[in-house]
Design an enzyme around this catalytic site. Structure first.
Site, PDB file in Angstrom:
ATOM      1  N   SER A  21       0.819  -1.220   0.000  1.00  0.00           N
ATOM      2  CA  SER A  21       0.000   0.000   0.000  1.00  0.00           C
ATOM      3  C   SER A  21       0.854   1.272   0.000  1.00  0.00           C
ATOM      4  CB  SER A  21      -0.920   0.012   1.231  1.00  0.00           C
ATOM      5  OG  SER A  21      -1.594   1.244   1.280  1.00  0.00           O
ATOM      6  N   LYS A  72     -13.720  -3.939   1.941  1.00  0.00           N
ATOM      7  CA  LYS A  72     -14.549  -2.724   1.831  1.00  0.00           C
ATOM      8  C   LYS A  72     -16.040  -2.967   2.066  1.00  0.00           C
ATOM      9  CE  LYS A  72     -11.524  -0.336  -1.420  1.00  0.00           C
ATOM     10  NZ  LYS A  72     -11.426   0.493  -2.623  1.00  0.00           N
ATOM     11  N   ASP A 108     -13.518   6.776  -2.922  1.00  0.00           N
ATOM     12  CA  ASP A 108     -12.963   6.282  -4.189  1.00  0.00           C
ATOM     13  C   ASP A 108     -13.492   7.076  -5.397  1.00  0.00           C
ATOM     14  OD1 ASP A 108     -11.260   4.296  -3.258  1.00  0.00           O
ATOM     15  OD2 ASP A 108     -12.822   2.767  -3.248  1.00  0.00           O
ATOM     16  N   GLY A 133     -15.317  -1.847 -17.666  1.00  0.00           N
ATOM     17  CA  GLY A 133     -15.224  -2.584 -16.397  1.00  0.00           C
ATOM     18  C   GLY A 133     -16.399  -2.238 -15.510  1.00  0.00           C
ATOM     19  N   ALA A 134     -16.798  -3.172 -14.633  1.00  0.00           N
ATOM     20  CA  ALA A 134     -17.996  -2.947 -13.809  1.00  0.00           C
ATOM     21  C   ALA A 134     -17.826  -3.512 -12.401  1.00  0.00           C
ATOM     22  CB  ALA A 134     -19.208  -3.557 -14.498  1.00  0.00           C
ATOM     23  N   ASN A 157     -18.857  -3.925 -20.054  1.00  0.00           N
ATOM     24  CA  ASN A 157     -18.155  -4.979 -19.302  1.00  0.00           C
ATOM     25  C   ASN A 157     -18.313  -6.301 -20.031  1.00  0.00           C
ATOM     26  OD1 ASN A 157     -16.598  -5.685 -16.997  1.00  0.00           O
ATOM     27  ND2 ASN A 157     -18.384  -6.737 -16.146  1.00  0.00           N
ATOM     28  N   LYS A 162     -23.085  -7.262 -13.674  1.00  0.00           N
ATOM     29  CA  LYS A 162     -22.608  -6.260 -12.708  1.00  0.00           C
ATOM     30  C   LYS A 162     -22.814  -4.849 -13.258  1.00  0.00           C
ATOM     31  CE  LYS A 162     -18.702  -8.667 -11.328  1.00  0.00           C
ATOM     32  NZ  LYS A 162     -17.263  -8.598 -11.167  1.00  0.00           N
ATOM     33  N   TYR A 228      -2.556   1.859 -11.761  1.00  0.00           N
ATOM     34  CA  TYR A 228      -1.467   2.814 -11.526  1.00  0.00           C
ATOM     35  C   TYR A 228      -0.063   2.199 -11.537  1.00  0.00           C
ATOM     36  CZ  TYR A 228      -2.002   1.251  -6.694  1.00  0.00           C
ATOM     37  OH  TYR A 228      -2.101   0.486  -5.561  1.00  0.00           O
TER      38      TYR A 228
HETATM   39  P1  NAP Z   1     -13.078  -5.823  -9.506  1.00  0.00           P
HETATM   40  O1  NAP Z   1     -14.187  -5.512  -8.575  1.00  0.00           O
HETATM   41  O2  NAP Z   1     -12.448  -7.163  -9.489  1.00  0.00           O
HETATM   42  O3  NAP Z   1     -13.636  -5.538 -11.014  1.00  0.00           O
HETATM   43  C1  NAP Z   1     -12.837  -5.712 -12.147  1.00  0.00           C
HETATM   44  C2  NAP Z   1     -13.681  -5.472 -13.403  1.00  0.00           C
HETATM   45  O4  NAP Z   1     -12.816  -5.593 -14.540  1.00  0.00           O
HETATM   46  C3  NAP Z   1     -14.813  -6.474 -13.588  1.00  0.00           C
HETATM   47  O5  NAP Z   1     -15.909  -5.823 -14.162  1.00  0.00           O
HETATM   48  C4  NAP Z   1     -14.215  -7.502 -14.554  1.00  0.00           C
HETATM   49  O6  NAP Z   1     -15.168  -8.088 -15.400  1.00  0.00           O
HETATM   50  C5  NAP Z   1     -13.308  -6.626 -15.401  1.00  0.00           C
HETATM   51  N1  NAP Z   1     -12.161  -7.392 -15.886  1.00  0.00           N
HETATM   52  C6  NAP Z   1     -11.213  -7.997 -15.141  1.00  0.00           C
HETATM   53  N2  NAP Z   1     -10.293  -8.585 -15.925  1.00  0.00           N
HETATM   54  C7  NAP Z   1     -10.701  -8.369 -17.203  1.00  0.00           C
HETATM   55  C8  NAP Z   1     -10.191  -8.746 -18.473  1.00  0.00           C
HETATM   56  N3  NAP Z   1      -9.056  -9.443 -18.592  1.00  0.00           N
HETATM   57  N4  NAP Z   1     -10.858  -8.365 -19.575  1.00  0.00           N
HETATM   58  C9  NAP Z   1     -12.006  -7.634 -19.485  1.00  0.00           C
HETATM   59  N5  NAP Z   1     -12.543  -7.257 -18.299  1.00  0.00           N
HETATM   60  C10 NAP Z   1     -11.901  -7.614 -17.178  1.00  0.00           C
HETATM   61  O7  NAP Z   1     -11.887  -4.794  -9.330  1.00  0.00           O
HETATM   62  P2  NAP Z   1     -11.967  -3.253  -8.867  1.00  0.00           P
HETATM   63  O8  NAP Z   1     -11.879  -3.180  -7.392  1.00  0.00           O
HETATM   64  O9  NAP Z   1     -13.101  -2.602  -9.572  1.00  0.00           O
HETATM   65  O10 NAP Z   1     -10.568  -2.716  -9.425  1.00  0.00           O
HETATM   66  C11 NAP Z   1     -10.336  -2.640 -10.818  1.00  0.00           C
HETATM   67  C12 NAP Z   1      -8.944  -2.057 -11.069  1.00  0.00           C
HETATM   68  O11 NAP Z   1      -8.898  -0.732 -10.571  1.00  0.00           O
HETATM   69  C13 NAP Z   1      -7.813  -2.819 -10.373  1.00  0.00           C
HETATM   70  O12 NAP Z   1      -6.691  -2.830 -11.225  1.00  0.00           O
HETATM   71  C14 NAP Z   1      -7.537  -1.983  -9.132  1.00  0.00           C
HETATM   72  O13 NAP Z   1      -6.190  -2.113  -8.707  1.00  0.00           O
HETATM   73  C15 NAP Z   1      -7.801  -0.582  -9.683  1.00  0.00           C
HETATM   74  N6  NAP Z   1      -8.191   0.375  -8.642  1.00  0.00           N
HETATM   75  C16 NAP Z   1      -7.463   1.518  -8.559  1.00  0.00           C
HETATM   76  C17 NAP Z   1      -7.800   2.476  -7.634  1.00  0.00           C
HETATM   77  C18 NAP Z   1      -6.986   3.731  -7.586  1.00  0.00           C
HETATM   78  O14 NAP Z   1      -7.102   4.463  -6.594  1.00  0.00           O
HETATM   79  N7  NAP Z   1      -6.226   4.048  -8.617  1.00  0.00           N
HETATM   80  C19 NAP Z   1      -8.878   2.270  -6.745  1.00  0.00           C
HETATM   81  C20 NAP Z   1      -9.625   1.086  -6.871  1.00  0.00           C
HETATM   82  C21 NAP Z   1      -9.260   0.139  -7.825  1.00  0.00           C
HETATM   83  P3  NAP Z   1     -16.218  -9.231 -14.885  1.00  0.00           P
HETATM   84  O15 NAP Z   1     -17.276  -8.482 -14.151  1.00  0.00           O
HETATM   85  O16 NAP Z   1     -16.722  -9.837 -16.154  1.00  0.00           O
HETATM   86  O17 NAP Z   1     -15.423 -10.157 -14.040  1.00  0.00           O
END
Ligand code: NAP
Length: 289
Positions: A21, A72, A108, A133-134, A157, A162, A228
């Site tokens: 982190s 969370k 967020d 993404g969702a 998505n 979702k 990031y």
């Molecule tokens: P999550 O709840 O697991 O959701 C991921 C989403 O991406 C889902 O909708 C999933 O689709 C889709 N996905 C995953 N792999 C994929 C692929 N290979 N091809 C197409 N779609 C794909 O994750 P999250 O918490 O939303 O986080 C998503 C990303 O954002 C992560 O990389 C996380 O590290 C980043 N993030 C960054 C911050 C920041 O402050 N910068 C904050 C939060 C999250 P399905 O629904 O079909 O599985």
């Protein structure tokens, strides 16, 4: 750090894992900058013991904690009060301890929209948004964009369920028109988009892009990537090539932290603070290469 005493307040992040982190760097920078006698540490909390950890926060007098993956949603049942927005997001990433009463918030979504506003100088009012993404990140970002009066939000998505659930929440509570799809994004799909956001993990540690990089974006498009690491993902490089306004994933992370800091302390850090924290992140990345 050498000034730690029995009066020093403790803040933290809980997650699993949590050793990677960047949040301690954000908050310890801000505590020092604003002369606040506090320290920010991280706790790796086993998913089977989230309730005990939250009770620990209450009884040890830890003043506030950030909550990261995978806790969370789980933390919500142990809190005394949850802010209306966090309820809509269905997740809490910030807990404030006021005399043993625990309040839950979620920063967020504002983390991302603040980054978009800093990058473009524009508000999100009236914007046509496409989100890829969702998952959890999309849910808070999309609802925050609706709160800030985006004109329309399309969520694309690979699986529709979702995306549809987020869209239903938006259409029920806000004027923003939201739709869910599971199509491959084409040139025609981005021609009318003002803001394009990647919330999938695609690009994390690879040079894959969530969209076809031969597409040509409208010249005033603003893009944001939740990923990031690396700092310049393939998606961001596509934006740089077309001279777009860009909100980097690390800016979202820093801005959500800055918002948590304001909830805890009442202090609003400056843009210069976020730029200094970004420098710390980039230095760290260079050292780790
Ligand atoms: P999550 O709840 O697991 O959701 C991921 C989403 O991406 C889902 O909708 C999933 O689709 C889709 N996905 C995953 N792999 C994929 C692929 N290979 N091809 C197409 N779609 C794909 O994750 P999250 O918490 O939303 O986080 C998503 C990303 O954002 C992560 O990389 C996380 O590290 C980043 N993030 C960054 C911050 C920041 O402050 N910068 C904050 C939060 C999250 P399905 O629904 O079909 O599985």
């Amino acid at each position: 750090m050498s000034n730690i005493s029995s009066k020093t307040k403790v803040y933290s992040v809980i997650g699993h894992p949590v050793s990677q982190s960047f949040s301690p760097k954000i908050h310890n920078y801000l505590f020092e900058k604003y002369g606040i006698d506090a320290v920010y540490v991280s706790y790796d909390v086993d998913p089977d013991h989230v309730g005990e950890a939250i009770n620990g926060i209450r009884h040890l007098g830890i003043m506030g904690t950030n909550v990261t993956i995978p806790h969370k949603i789980e933390v919500m049942k142990y809190l005394d009060e949850i802010d209306e927005k966090a309820k809509l997001f269905g997740a809490v990433n910030t807990i404030k301890n006021v005399d043993g009463k625990l309040y839950g918030y979620n920063t967020d979504g504002t983390g991302l929209t603040k980054s978009l506003k800093d990058a473009s100088g524009e508000t999100m009012d009236g914007k046509r948004v496409l989100i890829i993404g969702a998952g959890g990140a999309c849910r808070s970002i999309a609802i925050q964009l609706a709160i800030e009066n985006a004109a329309s939000i399309e969520i694309v998505n690979r699986s529709i369920e979702k995306a549809q659930s987020i869209v239903d929440t938006i259409n029920e509570h806000f004027d923003t028109k939201a739709i869910a799809t599971s199509k491959v994004i084409t040139q025609k799909n981005i021609d009318d988009v003002d803001v394009l956001i990647n919330t999938t993990p695609i690009g994390m540690g690879t040079d894959e892009s969530p969209i076809d990089t031969s597409l040509v974006p409208p010249k005033n498009m603003i893009i944001a990537d939740a990923v990031y690491k690396p700092h310049e993902t393939a998606f961001i490089k596509w934006g740089l090539k077309h001279d777009l306004k860009i909100a980097y994933g690390i800016q979202m992370l820093i801005n959500q932290g800055v918002h948590s800091f304001s909830i805890w302390t009442g202090v609003t850090p400056t843009l210069e603070d976020t730029q200094n924290i970004l420098k710390i992140f980039l230095e760290e990345q260079k050292e780790n290469k």
